[in-house]
Enzyme design. Structure first.
Site, PDB file in Angstrom:
ATOM      1  N   GLY A 135       0.747  -1.806  -0.529  1.00 29.98           N
ATOM      2  CA  GLY A 135       0.087   0.076  -0.118  1.00 29.98           C
ATOM      3  C   GLY A 135       0.777   0.726   0.521  1.00 29.98           C
ATOM      4  N   ALA A 136       1.946   1.500  -0.132  1.00 22.56           N
ATOM      5  CA  ALA A 136       2.948   2.937  -0.094  1.00 22.56           C
ATOM      6  C   ALA A 136       2.640   3.271  -1.440  1.00 22.56           C
ATOM      7  CB  ALA A 136       4.405   2.342   0.656  1.00 22.56           C
ATOM      8  N   GLY A 137       3.184   2.546  -2.429  1.00 18.37           N
ATOM      9  CA  GLY A 137       2.874   2.970  -3.374  1.00 18.37           C
ATOM     10  C   GLY A 137       1.163   3.154  -3.782  1.00 18.37           C
ATOM     11  N   ASP A 138       0.030   3.079  -3.545  1.00 15.30           N
ATOM     12  CA  ASP A 138      -0.875   3.459  -3.500  1.00 15.30           C
ATOM     13  C   ASP A 138      -1.610   4.823  -2.251  1.00 15.30           C
ATOM     14  OD1 ASP A 138      -1.172   1.396  -5.222  1.00 15.30           O
ATOM     15  OD2 ASP A 138      -2.294  -0.007  -3.473  1.00 15.30           O
TER      16      ASP A 138
END
Length: 331
Positions: free
Chosen positions: A267-270
């Site tokens: 979820g870091a990229g999101d």
């Protein structure tokens, strides 16, 4: 009017995320194989859904377009979107197919591997006729990945939704979000991901995706610029714990990362994308102002960094107060 789409009373233009939402089963213990994991926690996920919730948590206005199974997991996911202030006006339920599942292996460094249960899952069965055209037309930003390109009928629904959003004047945002195990082959993945490349105005790829798409093992300006196309306004290459590189028609550079202890990078990229879109949805002129763009990318990197410090994607997506506190601490 966009305000009538049942989106929460958040300010600003509407950001619509298109694609898959699923349940990640995350092992209770890191650094072991799926077979060795003593148990799993269910964590809602799916990159486009994560982006929608990231936007809403940061005070933006968001909606999700996709299909879920008409099962307990599907209704649970729809409920999570609603709880987080994301409009569900674009959600369909499939009576015949299940909500997708993914079993995630967490390596010791917080990175992960996936095993998917989708044969076929509800998200793959979204048809062009099921799209909420009115909702898509009201988007200021239309964001999508590439998983929805893998099979029909979802692929046709994806292409139609993009076309409708574009015709209505939305900014198109693309994060390929490569998941190789889901594609028939690496060649097919590369070909399909690139098939819609020249439509997007904002594209974010990870360093791994850059290597995959260019076939070049160097993460440098030259390999990044080989992906440039004339319609593009901003190309971003995220570098994990090293920040991100940015490229526009007139300038390029790097924004450093924040030092954190990563527990789970899911979820870091999101989170990064959600922060960026929230900041540009009402003023795209920032894409031509390097100083302001760097500030926004710093903010987006902070969002990504915070997300890696907790397990699961959605529970870890930050709110504005969390973000402000983090930025003050790292000033």
């Amino acid at each position: 009017m966009a305000a009538n789409n049942g989106v929460g009373n958040h300010a600003g233009g509407l950001i619509v995320s298109f694609g898959e939402m699923l349940i990640d089963f995350v092992p209770t213990v890191s650094g072991v194989s799926l077979a060795e994991a003593p148990g799993f926690l269910k964590a809602p996920g799916g990159a486009p859904a994560n982006v929608a919730i990231a936007v809403s948590r940061l005070g933006g206005k968001s909606a999700f377009v996709g299909k879920l199974g008409d099962d307990e997991f599907g209704h649970m996911l729809a409920g999570i979107l609603k709880e987080n202030g994301v409009s569900g006006k674009g959600i369909n339920f499939d009576k015949g197919a299940r909500t997708a599942l993914a079993f995630v292996t967490l390596k010791a460094d917080g990175d992960r591997e996936f095993m998917f249960y989708r044969n076929p899952s509800a998200d793959m069965l979204l048809t062009p006729d099921e799209l909420n055209i009115e909702l898509i037309r009201s988007a200021k930003v239309f964001h999508y990945g590439s998983i929805s390109l893998i099979v029909e009928p979802c692929r046709s629904a994806h292409l139609k939704a993009m076309e409708v959003a574009k015709e209505a004047g939305a900014l198109l945002s693309y994060d390929p979000n490569l998941r190789l195990p889901l594609w028939p082959s690496a060649e097919e993945a590369r070909e399909q991901i690139m098939s819609i490349w020249d439509k997007a105005e904002v594209i974010k790829v990870s360093d791994n995706e850059l290597e995959f798409l260019t076939g070049c093992d160097k993460i440098d300006d030259e390999s990044a610029m080989s992906l440039w196309h004339p319609n593009l306004k901003l190309l971003l290459v995220t570098l994990g714990d090293k920040g991100c590189n940015y490229y526009t028609k007139h300038f390029h550079g790097t924004v450093g990362a924040f030092p954190v202890k990563a527990v789970d990078t899911t979820g870091a990229g999101d989170s990064f994308v959600g922060a960026l879109l929230t900041k540009i949805v009402d003023d795209q002129s920032v894409l031509e102002d390097e100083g302001r763009l760097k500030e926004i990318l710093r903010y987006s990197c902070a969002c990504g960094a915070i997300t890696t410090t907790k397990k699961g994607a959605i529970p870890a997506l930050p709110t504005v107060p969390e973000l402000d506190a983090f930025l003050n601490a790292h000033h």
